[in-house]
Design a protein around this motif. Structure first.
Motif, PDB file in Angstrom:
ATOM      1  N   VAL A  22      63.832  48.216  17.173  1.00 28.81           N
ATOM      2  CA  VAL A  22      63.179  47.468  18.256  1.00 28.81           C
ATOM      3  C   VAL A  22      63.174  45.965  17.940  1.00 28.81           C
ATOM      4  CG1 VAL A  22      60.993  47.119  19.470  1.00 28.81           C
ATOM      5  CG2 VAL A  22      61.849  49.435  19.076  1.00 28.81           C
ATOM      6  N   GLY A  40      60.918  56.492  16.794  1.00 28.03           N
ATOM      7  CA  GLY A  40      59.605  56.429  17.437  1.00 28.03           C
ATOM      8  C   GLY A  40      59.504  57.393  18.600  1.00 28.03           C
ATOM      9  N   CYS A  57      58.985  52.832  10.804  1.00 24.58           N
ATOM     10  CA  CYS A  57      59.609  51.679  10.146  1.00 24.58           C
ATOM     11  C   CYS A  57      58.602  50.551  10.180  1.00 24.58           C
ATOM     12  CB  CYS A  57      60.938  51.275  10.782  1.00 24.58           C
ATOM     13  SG  CYS A  57      60.791  50.140  12.163  1.00 24.58           S
ATOM     14  N   GLY A  89      62.231  52.968  19.594  1.00 27.83           N
ATOM     15  CA  GLY A  89      63.579  53.307  19.146  1.00 27.83           C
ATOM     16  C   GLY A  89      63.719  54.809  18.957  1.00 27.83           C
ATOM     17  N   GLY A 112      56.125  49.010  13.281  1.00 24.83           N
ATOM     18  CA  GLY A 112      54.837  49.503  13.743  1.00 24.83           C
ATOM     19  C   GLY A 112      54.665  49.288  15.237  1.00 24.83           C
ATOM     20  N   CYS A 113      55.615  49.798  16.037  1.00 22.25           N
ATOM     21  CA  CYS A 113      55.572  49.587  17.481  1.00 22.25           C
ATOM     22  C   CYS A 113      54.347  50.266  18.089  1.00 22.25           C
ATOM     23  CB  CYS A 113      56.827  50.167  18.127  1.00 22.25           C
ATOM     24  SG  CYS A 113      58.331  49.321  17.604  1.00 22.25           S
ATOM     25  N   CYS A 158      53.683  53.523  16.042  1.00 23.01           N
ATOM     26  CA  CYS A 158      54.684  54.281  15.288  1.00 23.01           C
ATOM     27  C   CYS A 158      54.653  53.838  13.833  1.00 23.01           C
ATOM     28  CB  CYS A 158      56.060  54.017  15.893  1.00 23.01           C
ATOM     29  SG  CYS A 158      57.401  54.816  14.978  1.00 23.01           S
TER      30      CYS A 158
HETATM   31  S1  SF4 Z   1      59.766  52.911  17.334  1.00 23.30           S
HETATM   32 FE1  SF4 Z   1      61.526  52.548  15.983  1.00 23.30          FE
HETATM   33  S2  SF4 Z   1      61.440  50.311  15.654  1.00 23.30           S
HETATM   34 FE2  SF4 Z   1      59.438  50.910  16.411  1.00 23.30          FE
HETATM   35  S3  SF4 Z   1      58.218  51.313  14.571  1.00 23.30           S
HETATM   36 FE3  SF4 Z   1      59.079  53.272  15.231  1.00 23.30          FE
HETATM   37  S4  SF4 Z   1      60.939  53.454  14.022  1.00 23.30           S
HETATM   38 FE4  SF4 Z   1      60.368  51.314  13.987  1.00 23.30          FE
END
Ligand code: SF4
Lengths: 152, 806
Positions: free
Chosen positions: B223, B93, B58, B90, B61-62, B55
């Protein structure tokens, strides 16, 4: 004893530079970094001058006896445009340099006169002027190519 | 592409933002929990392929997999084995990707008779290169500026950096990273000599205290906050301390909350430093061996007595001392810093002061002891590394001729082509040059300055000037494209291949999963095409850049980064498939490096450092001679500054402090998240947060329409009377004049925007940046969005009640 003459020079130098900083801040409000810092520098010049007053009381300033050419003129008025900004910063640089070397000379005299208070005050003020000069140099170096090569 | 119906979120990361707790204790591995979202009744059995990615909404980078069916994106699933998120996703994402499926630009547009109209790529590129060539001949490379994004990929930034520095030779290049992450970079460079995050996310698994300096992690990196919540729910939870004028979810979970007066961050951290020093919680051996400048630091902070700081910052002496004691007496402290510091007055000085806190205690370079100078996106770091923010690539020093020569050799160009006579031109200055007419060609890519920059009335005026030829590359019509002479349709995440690096140096590879819509192309392809048409060549006559694929750019970057702090030399696409690797990754550390500075040897050698540093008060550059004279030689620089009052303070006419920031459901100017049904529904409109005391004084109740006004402009938004600090108001910054939400019928009926139709606009002004001022930090040049003075008046007693977030 000509130290008094140089104390007068310092006082005038601080006032002239403070006024010039304020003029540049006012004339270049569209350059917020310049305007904000010039106002801060002007306040620093005021403080430098205030810190000199006890020594002026001790040594006097002999304003009448000073040769005219000792004093550098301040800015007449702020210029406009990219080149105008560069020229104004350049003028501030020259005025600050004048003050800078004056601190050096008064500092030398203070040492010779074993006046540690004056020496410490001058050292502190000189550091402030030096910091201003460094900023002016940094800002002018960044601005010069654009102002001299591309600006209308 | 089809319109997606609003699906019932499953899992529900709208109401239950952080998901179920999976508690764990210090030193244990964070348990996994996989979040998946497949809307429209799609099941895992329907998915043709899962394409590994991460992702980028933010800086976490999940790690996630993109679900593909019949050549289209149909969902996402967290990657259980990913070191960043252990499977979690989150709200953004999970749901944000759906915003890519509608309203996309599918063909170039050029302005004819004052209107943007469809054109071929040939026409658009010819127009661009004709104007570019003409200006180069008439005025030279300084007539060209590039304002790009923190949302592109490493390969794209590096390609642009080579084009800008070795092809054109312009120093006018920056990204919107200037608005969000420039201070993180500046603070790291000032203290440690080079950019690069000392800590690792795994430090949160073993720490015994966490400090949040202006960082609302619960909303900005959900996250990461889930990881912290899981420690809080487990045995031996760490203490949390929060510095934030708002009573955020993080503040509520903290042992100590310091609701600092806006504009006084530096005074607060100086006060913490003084307390830590005077109570003797410092490590003298560490200071002697690994730092320079302690005496000067101690002298500077001496004046910040607890009472003085309490008065300046409007916090209690007791809370300040309690916070200092937590910092001073815990063994493993992690600090995180974000926009509350970065977008505020004296941003770099305050963030450097956080580094100082860690250094005086030797609190880094070992598990649980770390600093996270946070980012906005996992792609922002790459902008800093690769030099699309104007810096020299590979954390090289513009003021070091050897570093410039290394690049000249690598690119096979004369070193005089590479701009290195001063620091690169920052974004606000680029816009000033456009305003003054000396930049006549501005290329904006992947960003929306007509919403995201300060003082929007001024930005609109600048973009509308006839003196500038404006090229905008984007995936949607935006407030900014409406000023463009040429609009180029860009491919987005999942539609192209590339890598990006999150806040703890973890590099992910995201391979193309689906085709871009219509004629949209990746920014890399677009810039390579521009370079080829312009005929940029190196000394051997080869085209510049020498590559035209993402992997080619990555290999070029591996060479460029070799031997530098951000060393990718041993990293390949093959190794990155399906896993994240932390740089530096070289022959010595082929599997990457969890934590840097474990030997407490910093990048402050004269021939190594990325910068010789600055005067934190003015931004004046330290010269090479001055730097050499100190002999830092690998020791960290302890730099200090005194607090000064902010330039614009509340007064009789404008009595309240302005604070702006993010909401958990939106990303940037909503181009993507505003088109994702769940996210758009969760945060459809801007609002203003008021302290109940201030609201009562103005007879404002929840949901009332309020006019918020500064000397620069105004917005009209509904009120939320919450726990923000009395005397300050908060506005989310995502909302511009265009309404991308799926409920906006004008656009929603088409999957692709009608190119000739102008996008619909909202009636009331609600962009926070109508109010913000043109001002920036002297060192990082990051605009001070979180400052300035405003007044409020009730416009309408509205029955509309906005939904509460928490
Ligand atoms: S899933 Fe949420 S916490 Fe993870 S990188 Fe995307 S925006 Fe950020």
């Amino acid at each position: 004893m000509h130290l008094a003459t140089y104390l007068g020079l310092l006082e005038t130098g601080c006032s002239t530079l403070a006024t010039s900083y304020r003029q540049v801040a006012d004339g270049h409000r569209d350059e917020p970094d310049v305007a904000t810092l010039c106002l801060r520098f002007a306040a620093e010049c005021d403080q430098q001058k205030a810190r000199m007053s006890p020594f002026v009381r001790t040594y006097g300033t002999h304003p009448d006896g000073e040769p005219e050419r000792l004093h550098a003129d301040g800015l007449a008025e702020a210029r406009t445009g990219g080149l105008g900004l560069l020229r104004d910063l350049h003028d501030l640089y020259l005025l600050a340099t004048n003050l800078d070397i004056s601190w050096t000379m008064v500092g030398q005299a203070a040492k010779g006169d074993r006046n540690t208070d004056l020496d410490a005050t001058v050292t502190r003020s000189a550091a402030t002027t030096e910091a201003q000069l460094k900023w002016l140099t940094t800002r002018m170096k960044a601005a010069a190519p654009q102002a001299l090569l591309v600006a209308d | 592409m089809t319109e997606i119906d609003r699906a019932t979120p499953d899992p529900d990361r709208i109401e239950d933002i952080w998901g179920a707790r999976t508690p764990y204790g210090a030193g244990e591995v964070w348990p996994g929990r996989v979040d998946t979202f497949l809307p429209d009744g799609t099941t895992a059995a329907d998915v043709d392929r899962w394409v590994p990615s991460a992702c980028l909404l933010c800086s976490n980078g999940c790690g996630l997999d993109i679900a593909v069916r019949d050549g289209a994106m149909v969902g996402v699933r967290g990657r259980a084995e990913d070191r960043v998120n252990h499977g979690r996703l989150g709200p953004k994402g999970l749901f944000g990707w759906q915003g890519q499926l509608r309203d996309r630009l599918t063909e170039p547009l050029i302005r004819r008779n004052g209107r943007l109209q469809p054109a071929s790529w040939e026409e658009a590129m010819t127009l661009i290169t004709d104007r570019s060539r003409q200006l180069l001949e008439e005025k030279g490379p300084l007539s060209h500026g590039f304002y790009t994004s923190g949302q592109l990929m490493l390969e794209e930034y590096y390609t642009l950096a080579v084009i800008g520095k070795a092809g054109l030779g312009t120093p006018h290049m920056d990204g919107n990273t200037r608005l969000c992450t420039a201070t993180a970079a500046a603070a790291l460079k000032e203290t440690f000599g080079a950019d690069g995050q000392p800590g690792s996310y795994t430090d949160l698994d073993s720490c015994d205290a966490v400090f949040h300096f202006g960082h609302n992690v619960a909303e900005t990196q959900t996250v990461l906050w889930a990881r912290m919540l899981d420690r809080l729910a487990g045995p031996n939870p760490p203490a949390h301390v929060t510095v934030d004028p708002r009573r955020t979810a993080v503040a509520r979970a903290s042992t100590v909350h310091l609701p600092v007066r806006p504009g006084t961050n530096l005074a607060l951290v100086n006060g913490l430093l003084r307390e830590v020093i005077s109570r003797g919680w410092i490590d003298h051996d560490y200071l002697d061996a690994h730092t320079v400048g302690f005496d000067e630091l101690a002298r500077t902070v001496e004046a910040y007595t607890p009472q003085h700081v309490a008065d300046l910052c409007d916090v209690t002496v007791r809370d300040l001392q309690a916070a200092a004691e937590i910092f001073g007496t815990h063994e493993r402290v992690v600090s995180t810093v974000l926009q509350g510091f970065y977008q505020a007055h004296q941003a770099t000085a305050a963030s450097v002061a956080v580094n100082n806190l860690h250094l005086v205690r030797g609190m880094l370079g070992r598990p649980g002891a770390g600093i996270l100078q946070m980012n906005g996106q996992p792609t922002a770091q790459n902008n800093r590394e690769c030099g699309a923010d104007g810096d020299l690539p590979g954390f090289r020093n513009w003021n070091n001729p050897q570093h410039v020569q290394q690049l000249a050799d690598l690119w096979d160009v004369d070193d005089s082509v590479i701009p290195h006579w001063a620091e690169p031109t920052h974004a606000m200055q680029i816009f000033r040059y456009v305003e003054q007419g000396s930049i006549g060609f501005l290329w904006v890519a992947g960003t929306n300055p007509a919403v995201s920059m300060p003082d929007l009335a001024r930005i609109r005026r600048i973009l509308a000037q006839d003196s500038v030829f404006l090229v905008v590359t984007d995936a949607y019509r935006t407030e900014t494209t409406e000023f463009a002479d040429v609009v180029l349709p860009a491919a987005l995440w999942g539609e192209k291949t590339g890598t990006y690096t999150n806040v703890d140096r973890t590099v992910h590879l995201s391979e193309q999963a689906v085709a871009p819509p219509g004629q949209a192309r990746s920014d890399l392809d677009i810039w390579v095409e521009y370079a080829r048409r312009m005929g940029f060549r190196n000394r051997s006559g080869q085209p510049l850049p020498t590559w035209d694929t993402a992997e080619g750019a990555f290999d070029g970057w591996r060479d460029c980064s070799r031997g530098r702090p951000c060393d990718y030399s041993a990293m390949t696409y093959d190794q990155l498939r399906g896993r994240g690797i932390q740089w530096p990754c070289n022959d010595e550390h082929p599997d990457g490096t969890e934590r840097i500075y474990t030997d407490h040897q910093f990048h402050t050698f004269d021939d190594d450092c990325e910068t010789y540093g600055h005067d934190l008060a003015t931004g004046a550059a330290v010269t090479p001679v001055e730097h050499r004279a100190v002999r830092y030689d690998g020791r960290a620089r302890l730099k200090a500054a005194a607090w000064t009052p902010p330039p614009e303070n509340p007064d009789g006419s404008y009595p309240l402090h302005l604070n702006t920031g993010r909401t958990v459901y939106q990303f940037h100017t909503r181009t993507k998240t505003g088109r994702a049904p769940e996210l758009a529904a969760a945060a459809p409109d801007a609002w203003v947060e008021l302290a109940p005391e201030d609201a009562a004084e103005h007879h404002i109740a929840d949901g009332d329409l309020v006019r918020v006004e500064s000397v620069r402009g105004h917005v009209e938004v509904p009120a939320r009377c919450t726990g923000t600090k009395p005397g300050s108001v908060f506005l989310p910054f995502h909302y511009g004049t265009l309404d991308p939400s799926p409920s906006n019928g004008a656009d929603a009926k088409d999957d692709v925007a009608e190119d000739s139709a102008d996008p619909s606009t909202s009636e009331r002004p609600h962009a926070a940046n109508e109010l913000t001022m043109t001002a920036w930090d002297p060192v990082s040049k990051q605009p001070t969005f979180k400052s300035g003075a405003v007044r409020i008046t009730r416009v309408d007693q509205s029955p509309t009640r906005t939904r509460e977030e928490d």
